[in-house]
Design a protein around this motif. Sequence first.
Motif, short mmCIF file in Angstrom:
data_model
loop_
_atom_site.label_atom_id
_atom_site.label_comp_id
_atom_site.label_asym_id
_atom_site.label_seq_id
_atom_site.Cartn_x
_atom_site.Cartn_y
_atom_site.Cartn_z
N ARG A 1 0.80 -1.23 0.00
CA ARG A 1 0.00 0.00 0.00
C ARG A 1 0.84 1.28 0.00
NH1 ARG A 1 -2.23 4.58 2.07
NH2 ARG A 1 -0.07 4.78 2.69
N GLY B 1 -6.26 9.76 2.11
CA GLY B 1 -6.04 8.33 1.91
C GLY B 1 -4.96 7.78 2.81
N THR C 1 -5.76 5.13 5.47
CA THR C 1 -5.99 3.72 5.16
C THR C 1 -4.81 2.82 5.51
OG1 THR C 1 -5.24 3.96 2.86
CG2 THR C 1 -7.59 4.33 3.31
N LEU D 1 -14.18 3.75 2.25
CA LEU D 1 -12.85 4.07 1.74
C LEU D 1 -12.84 5.43 1.04
CD1 LEU D 1 -11.85 0.59 0.29
CD2 LEU D 1 -11.00 1.66 2.38
N SER E 1 -14.21 6.21 -2.80
CA SER E 1 -15.11 5.17 -3.31
C SER E 1 -16.47 5.79 -3.63
CB SER E 1 -15.27 4.05 -2.29
OG SER E 1 -15.83 4.53 -1.08
N PHE F 1 -13.96 3.81 -7.84
CA PHE F 1 -13.28 4.94 -7.23
C PHE F 1 -13.28 6.12 -8.20
CE2 PHE F 1 -11.69 1.28 -4.98
CZ PHE F 1 -11.57 1.72 -3.66
N VAL G 1 -6.17 6.51 -7.87
CA VAL G 1 -6.07 5.88 -6.55
C VAL G 1 -6.20 4.37 -6.58
CG1 VAL G 1 -6.95 7.94 -5.40
CG2 VAL G 1 -8.53 6.09 -6.02
N VAL G 2 -6.70 3.80 -7.67
CA VAL G 2 -7.05 2.38 -7.65
C VAL G 2 -5.84 1.46 -7.48
CG1 VAL G 2 -9.19 2.63 -8.97
CG2 VAL G 2 -7.05 2.22 -10.17
N ALA H 1 -5.28 1.25 -3.92
CA ALA H 1 -6.52 0.84 -3.25
C ALA H 1 -6.66 -0.68 -3.18
CB ALA H 1 -7.72 1.44 -3.97
N VAL I 1 -5.93 -2.14 0.16
CA VAL I 1 -6.86 -1.54 1.12
C VAL I 1 -8.23 -2.21 1.03
CG1 VAL I 1 -7.87 0.60 1.96
CG2 VAL I 1 -5.60 0.63 0.93
N VAL I 2 -8.68 -2.46 -0.20
CA VAL I 2 -9.95 -3.17 -0.40
C VAL I 2 -9.87 -4.56 0.23
CG1 VAL I 2 -11.42 -4.28 -2.13
CG2 VAL I 2 -10.68 -1.91 -2.45
#
Length: 414
Positions: free
Chosen positions: A76, A156, A159, A272, A275, A332, A364-365, A368, A371-372
């Motif tokens: 991350r 972010g 996270t 998040l 999102s 996102f 951001v994906v 992410a 994080v997801v």
Amino acid sequence: MSFVSSLVGSPIPSSSTRKMVRKNLEIRAAGSTYGTNFRVTTFGESHGGGVGCVIDGCPPRLPLSEADMQIELDRRRPGQSRITTLRKETDTCTIYSGVSEGLTTGTPIMVKIPNTNQQGDVYNELSVAYRPSHADATYDFKYGMRSVQGGGRSSGRETVARVAAGAVAKKILKLFSGTEILAYVSQAHKIVLPEDLVDHEALTLDQIESNIARCPNPEYAEQIIAAIDAARAQNDSVGGVVTCIVRNVPRGLGTPVFDKLEAELAKAAMSLPASKGFEIGSGFSGTFLTGSEHNDEFFRDEHGRIRTRTNRSGGIQGGISNGEVISMRIAFKPTPTIGRKQNTVTRDKQETELTFRGRQEPCVVIRAVPVVESMVALVLVDQLMSQFSQNELFPINTDLQESTANHELASLLL
């Protein structure tokens, strides 16, 4: 009759009554804690001393080290590639409590991750003007003040604490029930990876991590990288979609009505930053089908288990996991902090223009993805503990129920 209207024309409440009213109206939650049985509270801000979490409810005797968390934190952390933010952080974690001689003690686990690369001075302009589509304005609307540097809790950066906690949840799920959680980038801007190009039964972490786009298909990965590069070159940003699957999910997770499993997953995903959308199974595309086309018919497999031939339900029916692969997609939005001139309003309500000159994340994906996975793990471990405590307290009905535990894996803890 409301409490307020009942007081109209009544005598002034006594001191004891006022104390009772204040107690009844006391606000006990502030939105930084998730979970019932496995509870995680995150703390810290983007440009403060650091971020961290407190994990309460973790079972004792779980083998756990900082290295377990560091693997996920490294996935991350910022500054990984040219298509993520240029902020440089080691994201090195330290466990302060709840672990002794390599095993969890059953008491709260506290983890801290320091901030080492703050650039708070570049946010001075934001103390005056709001970034369009960012939480700058709404935090002021709610609290009457905000942490200007980096967005504070709306950043972010928060996270990173979820990922530290998610590493613990992932380990519990893997050891107890053999559950695997994998997420990947399936869309960036207008580049959409066709679903049939990814075999969810055979997908591996190595395939996902084989390129900086975290897309398991090399051809589409290159197109995604190009789309993000193009946005970055224009001081702009793009949005995208993260697809997440969960294999070897115990049956029975989730409860009827308000606490359905997909409802909990949706809440976790939509908590998040950035999102904006959530789909489970067939999602919105299922609305184009008839019932006969959409229904997942049952059959008995070679091991005598009841299964479904298709999985348009996404592994969840009636809010309860059915043992099939859980599949979901989280959308996102484009990162709101961009380097292009935008119209906005100052805190004293004057129209102005704003051009942000600090570090930006063009999409951001990419970061992410872990994080997801972490948020899904937090949901599932919380539901697993709930299922085990309620429905396996006494001997299960083996004609209809299956144990949530993979006893072969769980025995590794003994």
